[in-house]
Design a protein around this motif. Structure first.
Motif, PDB file in Angstrom:
ATOM      1  N   ASP A  69      95.227 142.218 -17.984  1.00  0.00           N
ATOM      2  CA  ASP A  69      96.178 141.526 -18.862  1.00  0.00           C
ATOM      3  C   ASP A  69      95.903 140.023 -18.889  1.00  0.00           C
ATOM      4  OD1 ASP A  69      97.665 143.685 -19.834  1.00  0.00           O
ATOM      5  OD2 ASP A  69      98.974 143.706 -18.081  1.00  0.00           O
ATOM      6  N   THR A  70      95.588 139.455 -17.738  1.00  0.00           N
ATOM      7  CA  THR A  70      95.293 138.018 -17.678  1.00  0.00           C
ATOM      8  C   THR A  70      94.039 137.691 -18.481  1.00  0.00           C
ATOM      9  OG1 THR A  70      96.326 137.830 -15.504  1.00  0.00           O
ATOM     10  CG2 THR A  70      94.789 136.084 -16.143  1.00  0.00           C
ATOM     11  N   ARG A  71      93.008 138.491 -18.328  1.00  0.00           N
ATOM     12  CA  ARG A  71      91.757 138.234 -19.054  1.00  0.00           C
ATOM     13  C   ARG A  71      91.933 138.368 -20.566  1.00  0.00           C
ATOM     14  NH1 ARG A  71      86.398 140.523 -15.948  1.00  0.00           N
ATOM     15  NH2 ARG A  71      86.744 139.454 -13.948  1.00  0.00           N
ATOM     16  N   GLU A  72      92.810 139.283 -20.977  1.00  0.00           N
ATOM     17  CA  GLU A  72      92.961 139.531 -22.409  1.00  0.00           C
ATOM     18  C   GLU A  72      93.696 138.411 -23.142  1.00  0.00           C
ATOM     19  OE1 GLU A  72      92.783 144.406 -22.061  1.00  0.00           O
ATOM     20  OE2 GLU A  72      94.576 143.453 -22.889  1.00  0.00           O
ATOM     21  N   HIS A  73      94.245 137.487 -22.408  1.00  0.00           N
ATOM     22  CA  HIS A  73      94.802 136.294 -23.060  1.00  0.00           C
ATOM     23  C   HIS A  73      93.694 135.449 -23.695  1.00  0.00           C
ATOM     24  CE1 HIS A  73      98.901 136.881 -21.895  1.00  0.00           C
ATOM     25  NE2 HIS A  73      98.631 136.857 -20.605  1.00  0.00           N
ATOM     26  N   HIS A  74      92.452 135.654 -23.223  1.00  0.00           N
ATOM     27  CA  HIS A  74      91.335 134.810 -23.668  1.00  0.00           C
ATOM     28  C   HIS A  74      90.217 135.601 -24.336  1.00  0.00           C
ATOM     29  CE1 HIS A  74      93.332 131.808 -21.191  1.00  0.00           C
ATOM     30  NE2 HIS A  74      93.271 132.642 -20.165  1.00  0.00           N
ATOM     31  N   HIS A  75      90.341 136.942 -24.370  1.00  0.00           N
ATOM     32  CA  HIS A  75      89.292 137.758 -24.962  1.00  0.00           C
ATOM     33  C   HIS A  75      89.903 138.733 -25.960  1.00  0.00           C
ATOM     34  CE1 HIS A  75      86.295 136.249 -22.121  1.00  0.00           C
ATOM     35  NE2 HIS A  75      87.220 136.368 -21.189  1.00  0.00           N
ATOM     36  N   PRO A  76      89.239 138.992 -27.083  1.00  0.00           N
ATOM     37  CA  PRO A  76      89.845 139.789 -28.155  1.00  0.00           C
ATOM     38  C   PRO A  76      89.781 141.299 -27.958  1.00  0.00           C
ATOM     39  CG  PRO A  76      87.684 139.026 -28.838  1.00  0.00           C
ATOM     40  CD  PRO A  76      87.941 138.402 -27.501  1.00  0.00           C
ATOM     41  N   ARG A  77      89.090 141.771 -26.937  1.00  0.00           N
ATOM     42  CA  ARG A  77      88.947 143.207 -26.733  1.00  0.00           C
ATOM     43  C   ARG A  77      89.548 143.620 -25.389  1.00  0.00           C
ATOM     44  NH1 ARG A  77      85.490 145.779 -30.209  1.00  0.00           N
ATOM     45  NH2 ARG A  77      84.316 144.434 -31.645  1.00  0.00           N
ATOM     46  N   THR A  78      89.846 144.920 -25.285  1.00  0.00           N
ATOM     47  CA  THR A  78      90.392 145.455 -24.041  1.00  0.00           C
ATOM     48  C   THR A  78      89.435 145.181 -22.891  1.00  0.00           C
ATOM     49  OG1 THR A  78      91.683 147.184 -25.116  1.00  0.00           O
ATOM     50  CG2 THR A  78      91.044 147.580 -22.834  1.00  0.00           C
ATOM     51  N   SER A  79      89.984 144.677 -21.800  1.00  0.00           N
ATOM     52  CA  SER A  79      89.169 144.331 -20.646  1.00  0.00           C
ATOM     53  C   SER A  79      88.533 145.566 -20.029  1.00  0.00           C
ATOM     54  CB  SER A  79      90.039 143.621 -19.600  1.00  0.00           C
ATOM     55  OG  SER A  79      89.349 143.477 -18.382  1.00  0.00           O
ATOM     56  N   LYS A  80      87.295 145.407 -19.558  1.00  0.00           N
ATOM     57  CA  LYS A  80      86.619 146.500 -18.862  1.00  0.00           C
ATOM     58  C   LYS A  80      87.339 146.855 -17.565  1.00  0.00           C
ATOM     59  CE  LYS A  80      82.033 145.596 -20.794  1.00  0.00           C
ATOM     60  NZ  LYS A  80      80.620 145.238 -20.487  1.00  0.00           N
ATOM     61  N   LEU A  81      88.111 145.912 -17.022  1.00  0.00           N
ATOM     62  CA  LEU A  81      88.892 146.214 -15.826  1.00  0.00           C
ATOM     63  C   LEU A  81      89.939 147.281 -16.128  1.00  0.00           C
ATOM     64  CD1 LEU A  81      89.486 142.633 -14.372  1.00  0.00           C
ATOM     65  CD2 LEU A  81      87.841 144.346 -13.584  1.00  0.00           C
ATOM     66  N   ALA A  82      90.555 147.215 -17.314  1.00  0.00           N
ATOM     67  CA  ALA A  82      91.541 148.219 -17.705  1.00  0.00           C
ATOM     68  C   ALA A  82      90.880 149.576 -17.921  1.00  0.00           C
ATOM     69  CB  ALA A  82      92.267 147.780 -18.966  1.00  0.00           C
ATOM     70  N   THR A  83      89.683 149.561 -18.496  1.00  0.00           N
ATOM     71  CA  THR A  83      88.942 150.811 -18.684  1.00  0.00           C
ATOM     72  C   THR A  83      88.632 151.467 -17.340  1.00  0.00           C
ATOM     73  OG1 THR A  83      87.934 149.922 -20.694  1.00  0.00           O
ATOM     74  CG2 THR A  83      86.872 151.833 -19.696  1.00  0.00           C
ATOM     75  N   THR A 132     107.368 148.296 -30.549  1.00  0.00           N
ATOM     76  CA  THR A 132     106.310 147.971 -29.590  1.00  0.00           C
ATOM     77  C   THR A 132     105.507 146.810 -30.145  1.00  0.00           C
ATOM     78  OG1 THR A 132     106.169 150.289 -28.912  1.00  0.00           O
ATOM     79  CG2 THR A 132     104.326 148.854 -28.315  1.00  0.00           C
ATOM     80  N   VAL A 133     105.377 145.736 -29.363  1.00  0.00           N
ATOM     81  CA  VAL A 133     104.733 144.525 -29.863  1.00  0.00           C
ATOM     82  C   VAL A 133     103.389 144.289 -29.184  1.00  0.00           C
ATOM     83  CG1 VAL A 133     106.914 143.421 -30.477  1.00  0.00           C
ATOM     84  CG2 VAL A 133     105.931 143.028 -28.205  1.00  0.00           C
ATOM     85  N   ALA A 134     102.511 143.609 -29.907  1.00  0.00           N
ATOM     86  CA  ALA A 134     101.229 143.122 -29.380  1.00  0.00           C
ATOM     87  C   ALA A 134     101.278 141.600 -29.399  1.00  0.00           C
ATOM     88  CB  ALA A 134     100.081 143.621 -30.234  1.00  0.00           C
ATOM     89  N   ARG A 135     100.831 140.974 -28.295  1.00  0.00           N
ATOM     90  CA  ARG A 135     100.965 139.518 -28.186  1.00  0.00           C
ATOM     91  C   ARG A 135      99.626 138.818 -28.029  1.00  0.00           C
ATOM     92  NH1 ARG A 135     104.691 138.055 -23.676  1.00  0.00           N
ATOM     93  NH2 ARG A 135     105.091 136.127 -24.837  1.00  0.00           N
ATOM     94  N   ASN A 136      98.526 139.559 -28.169  1.00  0.00           N
ATOM     95  CA  ASN A 136      97.212 138.919 -28.219  1.00  0.00           C
ATOM     96  C   ASN A 136      96.285 139.868 -28.983  1.00  0.00           C
ATOM     97  OD1 ASN A 136      95.960 140.799 -26.334  1.00  0.00           O
ATOM     98  ND2 ASN A 136      97.029 139.708 -24.690  1.00  0.00           N
ATOM     99  N   PRO A 137      95.102 139.405 -29.383  1.00  0.00           N
ATOM    100  CA  PRO A 137      94.213 140.245 -30.202  1.00  0.00           C
ATOM    101  C   PRO A 137      93.812 141.557 -29.546  1.00  0.00           C
ATOM    102  CG  PRO A 137      93.573 137.947 -30.399  1.00  0.00           C
ATOM    103  CD  PRO A 137      94.623 137.995 -29.322  1.00  0.00           C
ATOM    104  N   ALA A 138      93.612 141.565 -28.228  1.00  0.00           N
ATOM    105  CA  ALA A 138      93.239 142.808 -27.553  1.00  0.00           C
ATOM    106  C   ALA A 138      94.368 143.830 -27.638  1.00  0.00           C
ATOM    107  CB  ALA A 138      92.890 142.531 -26.088  1.00  0.00           C
ATOM    108  N   GLN A 139      95.592 143.373 -27.433  1.00  0.00           N
ATOM    109  CA  GLN A 139      96.741 144.271 -27.551  1.00  0.00           C
ATOM    110  C   GLN A 139      96.902 144.769 -28.982  1.00  0.00           C
ATOM    111  OE1 GLN A 139     100.375 142.640 -25.943  1.00  0.00           O
ATOM    112  NE2 GLN A 139      99.414 142.013 -24.020  1.00  0.00           N
ATOM    113  N   LEU A 140      96.661 143.888 -29.946  1.00  0.00           N
ATOM    114  CA  LEU A 140      96.787 144.279 -31.348  1.00  0.00           C
ATOM    115  C   LEU A 140      95.767 145.360 -31.707  1.00  0.00           C
ATOM    116  CD1 LEU A 140      98.094 143.879 -34.109  1.00  0.00           C
ATOM    117  CD2 LEU A 140      96.458 142.020 -34.541  1.00  0.00           C
ATOM    118  N   ARG A 141      94.559 145.221 -31.188  1.00  0.00           N
ATOM    119  CA  ARG A 141      93.533 146.232 -31.428  1.00  0.00           C
ATOM    120  C   ARG A 141      93.982 147.576 -30.856  1.00  0.00           C
ATOM    121  NH1 ARG A 141      87.914 145.929 -32.326  1.00  0.00           N
ATOM    122  NH2 ARG A 141      88.066 143.661 -32.187  1.00  0.00           N
TER     123      ARG A 141
END
Length: 463
Positions: free
Chosen positions: A441-455, A133-142
């Motif tokens: 997912d689109t927003r997380e390309h530019h932000h390091p934390r999980t988007s509030k939209l996903a929450t 399972t891979v993470a491709r941006n900082p939010a996913q890595l977190r």
């Protein structure tokens, strides 16, 4: 570059081995010991284990189309040992120890599928090389790191799941982190379905295809449980519904499990030079930490099978049996595949298809038998069914035979189904949920934390 490809026609998996000749329908009313509704993995594994345990049982399987027609012949080929349901809800009702025990059973089930397939004597391209399972941006890595840490509470130790370098196994473009678990095997889904169907027929199980079940009737003082079809009635000591994503077709269970649509593409075979550049040398399965997630495998014949959500749900829980996939979904999957594997950008798509999986409102799977009514069911696997169906089959065996075992005390046994909302709330909620996940997912390309939209989407879905 060739742009034409097969769309629908069940799946590439059946295209590879050929669609089966139509089996005989039910010849008329008959009596059985156990009647199973649906010749997918759940029904076939249940028949297999029941017949092994008690060979003199008369077991009848009724199938509307042909064995493996539904999700069993269309899935991504992941025999994955993840819990088929919610850790937290199972633990809340039955305790943490019970939830951990079920997770351990799921781990063991991966090896069980490999072992029993070999014992039954059929080839299904089964290789247990694990899941990356891979993470491709900082939010996913977190989220990846948090998920690994969280799984420790549910029985996953360092040998079961660990963080690794993203390029230790597969060179995914843009990957900055990865986890790996050995509890996953690749399989060719249609070969597994056909192999199981052949194995249970050889054991004496009767499979009647082209036989839709129109009604299920419980035991009464005057009659045994019954499955009603246009060709006759099957009476049995137990009638077990194994219909997963097609469960909404029955009026009584129309809102029990939502038929969630998932779509796949498979490429033409990749040249050796492309495989070398990708570095995908084994048979690992591949997933990611996006909210609108993907799943992939390297097929035994050297292709990439790549899946994800397309049009997630049809109004009124309707199902497109043919499996045809929207052009925009095919293009989205193709674009995602190119993004992860630029070296495969020029490899054409050979086939696209879709299918439905059963999703409970609380995301908890169940396996249950009511000894009073004689009716039972299993399903709601939320996408983990290739392994969970095997565990369900063994559990249903023990429940039907009234054997008190570790399996009959698992937390999913007798789980009460929470129904989905009526339409149009169901349609609006599902489409809003996945729209929020896409935008997150689109927003997380530019932000390091999980988007509030996903929450928000998580709260809407009840996950």
């Amino acid at each position: 570059m060739r742009m034409s490809f097969v769309n629908g026609s069940v799946s590439y998996w059946f295209r590879e081995i050929g669609l089966p000749e139509p089996g005989a329908p039910l010849p008329g009313s008959l009596q059985a010991d156990v009647c199973l509704i649906g010749a997918g993995y759940t029904g076939l594994w249940t028949a297999y284990y029941l017949k092994k345990a008690q060979p003199d049982l008369r077991i009848v399987v009724l199938e509307k189309e042909f064995a493996g027609f539904g999700a069993s012949g269309r899935n991504g080929g992941w025999v994955v040992g993840e819990l088929a349901g919610s850790h937290h809800l199972y633990a809340k009702r039955h305790g943490v120890e019970a939830a951990v025990r079920m997770q351990k059973e799921m781990f063991a089930t991966v090896a069980e599928v490999v072992r029993e397939s070999a014992a039954a004597g059929f080839e299904a391209d089964l290789v247990q090389d694990g899941l990356l399972t891979v993470a491709r941006n900082p939010a996913q890595l977190r989220r990846l790191r948090e998920s690994v840490e969280a799984e420790r509470a549910w029985g996953w130790d360092e040998e079961d799941l660990r963080l690794i370098s993203p390029r230790d196994r597969i060179d995914v473009e843009g990957a900055i982190g990865a986890s790996w678990t050995p509890h996953c095997a690749r399989v060719q889904p249609a070969k597994l379905a056909r192999g199981l169907a052949g194995a249970v027929r050889a054991m004496g199980v009767e499979i009647y295809e082209g036989t839709p079940v129109t009604d299920l009737r419980p035991r009464t003082p005057a009659s045994e449980p019954m499955a009603v079809t246009p060709y006759g009635v099957v009476s049995a000591d137990y009638v077990i519904r194994c219909t997963e994503g097609f469960t909404a077709a029955f009026t009584a269970t129309h809102r029990d499990w939502l038929p969630m649509n998932s779509s796949m593409i498979v490429t033409e075979p990749l040249p050796d030079a492309v495989w070398a550049e990708i570095g995908w040398r084994g048979s690992e399965l591949l997933g990611d930490m996006a909210h609108y997630y993907m799943y992939a495998q390297r097929t035994a014949d050297g292709r990439i099978a790549f899946g994800g959500r397309g049009k997630p749900y049809r109004f009124g829980s309707k199902i497109d049996d043919g499996g045809r996939t929207q052009d925009r979904t095919v293009q989205a999957l193709r674009s995602a595949l190119r993004g992860m594997f630029p070296a495969a950008a020029d490899v054409p798509v050979a086939h696209a298809w879709s299918g439905v999986l059963g999703v409970p409102r609380d995301w908890c799977s169940t396996a249950t038998v009511d000894h009073v009514t004689g009716l039972g069911h299993a399903g709601g696997y939320t996408g983990h069914g290739v392994a969970a169906t095997n565990l369900a089959g063994r559990t249903l065996r023990d429940l039907v035979l009234r054997h008190d075992t570790d399996l009959t005390t698992l937390p999913w046994v007798g789980w009460t189904v929470r129904q989905w909302e009526p339409e149009p709330l169901r349609w609006l909620g599902v489409h809003l949920m996945y729209s929020l996940y896409r935008h997150a997912d689109t927003r997380e390309h530019h932000h390091p934390r999980t988007s509030k939209l996903a929450t928000l989407a998580d709260r809407l879905s009840g996950r």
